[in-house]
Design a protein around this motif. Structure first.
Motif, PDB file in Angstrom:
ATOM      1  N   ALA A   1       0.824  -1.212   0.000  1.00  0.00           N
ATOM      2  CA  ALA A   1       0.000   0.000   0.000  1.00  0.00           C
ATOM      3  C   ALA A   1       0.857   1.261   0.000  1.00  0.00           C
ATOM      4  O   ALA A   1       0.488   2.272  -0.617  1.00  0.00           O
ATOM      5  CB  ALA A   1      -0.939  -0.002   1.202  1.00  0.00           C
ATOM      6  N   VAL A   2       1.994   1.214   0.669  1.00  0.00           N
ATOM      7  CA  VAL A   2       2.906   2.367   0.676  1.00  0.00           C
ATOM      8  C   VAL A   2       3.379   2.674  -0.737  1.00  0.00           C
ATOM      9  O   VAL A   2       3.338   3.823  -1.201  1.00  0.00           O
ATOM     10  CB  VAL A   2       4.112   2.094   1.607  1.00  0.00           C
ATOM     11  N   PHE A   3       3.817   1.653  -1.449  1.00  0.00           N
ATOM     12  CA  PHE A   3       4.332   1.885  -2.800  1.00  0.00           C
ATOM     13  C   PHE A   3       3.212   2.233  -3.777  1.00  0.00           C
ATOM     14  O   PHE A   3       3.429   2.995  -4.725  1.00  0.00           O
ATOM     15  CB  PHE A   3       5.134   0.674  -3.260  1.00  0.00           C
ATOM     16  N   ALA A   4       2.018   1.709  -3.534  1.00  0.00           N
ATOM     17  CA  ALA A   4       0.880   2.089  -4.376  1.00  0.00           C
ATOM     18  C   ALA A   4       0.575   3.574  -4.216  1.00  0.00           C
ATOM     19  O   ALA A   4       0.317   4.283  -5.206  1.00  0.00           O
ATOM     20  CB  ALA A   4      -0.343   1.253  -4.016  1.00  0.00           C
ATOM     21  N   ALA A   5       0.633   4.069  -2.973  1.00  0.00           N
ATOM     22  CA  ALA A   5       0.379   5.495  -2.724  1.00  0.00           C
ATOM     23  C   ALA A   5       1.455   6.360  -3.379  1.00  0.00           C
ATOM     24  O   ALA A   5       1.160   7.426  -3.936  1.00  0.00           O
ATOM     25  CB  ALA A   5       0.324   5.750  -1.222  1.00  0.00           C
ATOM     26  N   ILE A   6       2.695   5.909  -3.316  1.00  0.00           N
ATOM     27  CA  ILE A   6       3.778   6.662  -3.965  1.00  0.00           C
ATOM     28  C   ILE A   6       3.567   6.692  -5.473  1.00  0.00           C
ATOM     29  O   ILE A   6       3.744   7.732  -6.124  1.00  0.00           O
ATOM     30  CB  ILE A   6       5.140   6.038  -3.600  1.00  0.00           C
ATOM     31  N   GLY A   7       3.187   5.557  -6.030  1.00  0.00           N
ATOM     32  CA  GLY A   7       2.935   5.513  -7.468  1.00  0.00           C
ATOM     33  C   GLY A   7       1.813   6.439  -7.889  1.00  0.00           C
ATOM     34  O   GLY A   7       1.908   7.132  -8.907  1.00  0.00           O
ATOM     35  N   GLU A   8       0.753   6.478  -7.095  1.00  0.00           N
ATOM     36  CA  GLU A   8      -0.391   7.332  -7.424  1.00  0.00           C
ATOM     37  C   GLU A   8      -0.064   8.807  -7.252  1.00  0.00           C
ATOM     38  O   GLU A   8      -0.538   9.651  -8.024  1.00  0.00           O
ATOM     39  CB  GLU A   8      -1.575   6.958  -6.529  1.00  0.00           C
ATOM     40  N   THR A   9       0.732   9.133  -6.240  1.00  0.00           N
ATOM     41  CA  THR A   9       1.017  10.536  -5.926  1.00  0.00           C
ATOM     42  C   THR A   9       2.166  11.094  -6.753  1.00  0.00           C
ATOM     43  O   THR A   9       2.083  12.207  -7.282  1.00  0.00           O
ATOM     44  CB  THR A   9       1.343  10.677  -4.428  1.00  0.00           C
ATOM     45  N   TRP A  10       3.245  10.348  -6.869  1.00  0.00           N
ATOM     46  CA  TRP A  10       4.438  10.833  -7.541  1.00  0.00           C
ATOM     47  C   TRP A  10       4.666  10.188  -8.912  1.00  0.00           C
ATOM     48  O   TRP A  10       5.251  10.808  -9.797  1.00  0.00           O
ATOM     49  CB  TRP A  10       5.678  10.587  -6.680  1.00  0.00           C
ATOM     50  N   GLY A  11       4.311   8.923  -9.026  1.00  0.00           N
ATOM     51  CA  GLY A  11       4.560   8.208 -10.274  1.00  0.00           C
ATOM     52  C   GLY A  11       5.986   7.749 -10.470  1.00  0.00           C
ATOM     53  O   GLY A  11       6.310   7.070 -11.446  1.00  0.00           O
TER      54      GLY A  11
END
Length: 257
Positions: free
Chosen positions: A76-86
């Motif tokens: 979930a941490v990396f999913a949030a980073i992907g969604e926010t920063w890409g």
């Protein structure tokens, strides 16, 4: 605090801040001052009140729960980073754990369950981090994990964590080869003993600090900010030629044994 390297425009994830004395927090401070934007994790609801104010002080846009023992939280941490920063430029992995009853006894007496848990949290989680970070490091990047001299030599009272950290350093070497084609560097940052909450779990830790200070060439103990400056260099373009090795930040203690 003046910037020691240039991390402007870079985005990084810091895993392992527990409080202001954490190596992860000292590193995050230096990295933020060098221009990086940071995502910060906290262990659980009990830890959040201690970590969130520090993360907010660092201007972190992402402050997320992450207990690697809980299924789905790291993902979930990396999913949030992907969604926010890409994208992602660097990760600092600064977590370790062993059950107290296994950590405080002789290695020969540790339980299979305790050994497995220590390996999972302290070592295998870094492999998981690498797998999740790699797709976001589209322009290369830096993965760092925190080790200790007890990975290389037997340190009194370090017990179970010695073999675990040795495995972690072996993981760094293999990941460095695996990820080199993607331009991802992998580092073990071997810090000298620092007074942190995690270190307080080591039996007779104050005695260890005294022995280290006596044997260190200039008789200096380390600060988390000093470790952070080394971590910032490894995350920066200045660290581009470095990968797969153990970088010692210990005032030379490791050369005196």
């Amino acid at each position: 605090m003046s910037a020691v390297v240039d991390l402007a425009g870079k985005r990084g994830l810091i895993i392992g801040i527990a409080n202001e004395s954490s190596i992860a927090y000292g590193s995050a401070q230096v990295m933020r001052d060098a221009g990086a934007e940071l995502a910060i994790t906290y262990l659980n609801a009990k830890a959040e009140p201690h970590v969130r104010p520090l993360a907010e002080g660092l201007g972190a846009p992402l402050i997320l729960p992450c207990d690697v023992r809980e299924p789905g939280q790291l993902e979930a941490v990396f999913a949030a980073i992907g969604e926010t920063w890409g994208k992602l430029d660097f990760v600092l992995h600064s977590i370790a754990f062993a059950p107290r009853e296994d950590l405080h006894g002789h290695l020969v007496d540790c339980s299979a369950e305790g050994f497995a848990q220590a390996m999972d949290v302290s070592c295998h989680s870094f492999i998981r981090v690498a797998k999740l970070a790699a797709p976001l490091m589209t322009e290369g990047g830096s993965l760092q994990t925190v080790s200790f001299y007890g990975a290389d030599r037997v340190v009194e009272h370090y017990n179970l964590m010695g073999p675990v950290k040795a495995a972690l350093e072996a993981v760094v070497r293999t990941l460095a080869v695996d990820l080199a084609p993607q331009g991802i560097r992998v580092h073990a940052l071997s810090a000298g003993p620092v007074k942190t909450r995690a270190a307080s779990g080591i039996d007779r830790f104050d005695e260890l600090l005294n022995k280290v200070q006596e044997r260190t060439p200039a008789h200096h103990l380390l600060t988390v900010e000093q470790v952070g400056r080394v971590a910032a260099v490894l995350a920066s373009e200045a660290g581009a030629p470095l990968t797969g090795s153990v970088t010692y930040a210990d005032h030379g203690f490791h050369i005196t044994a």
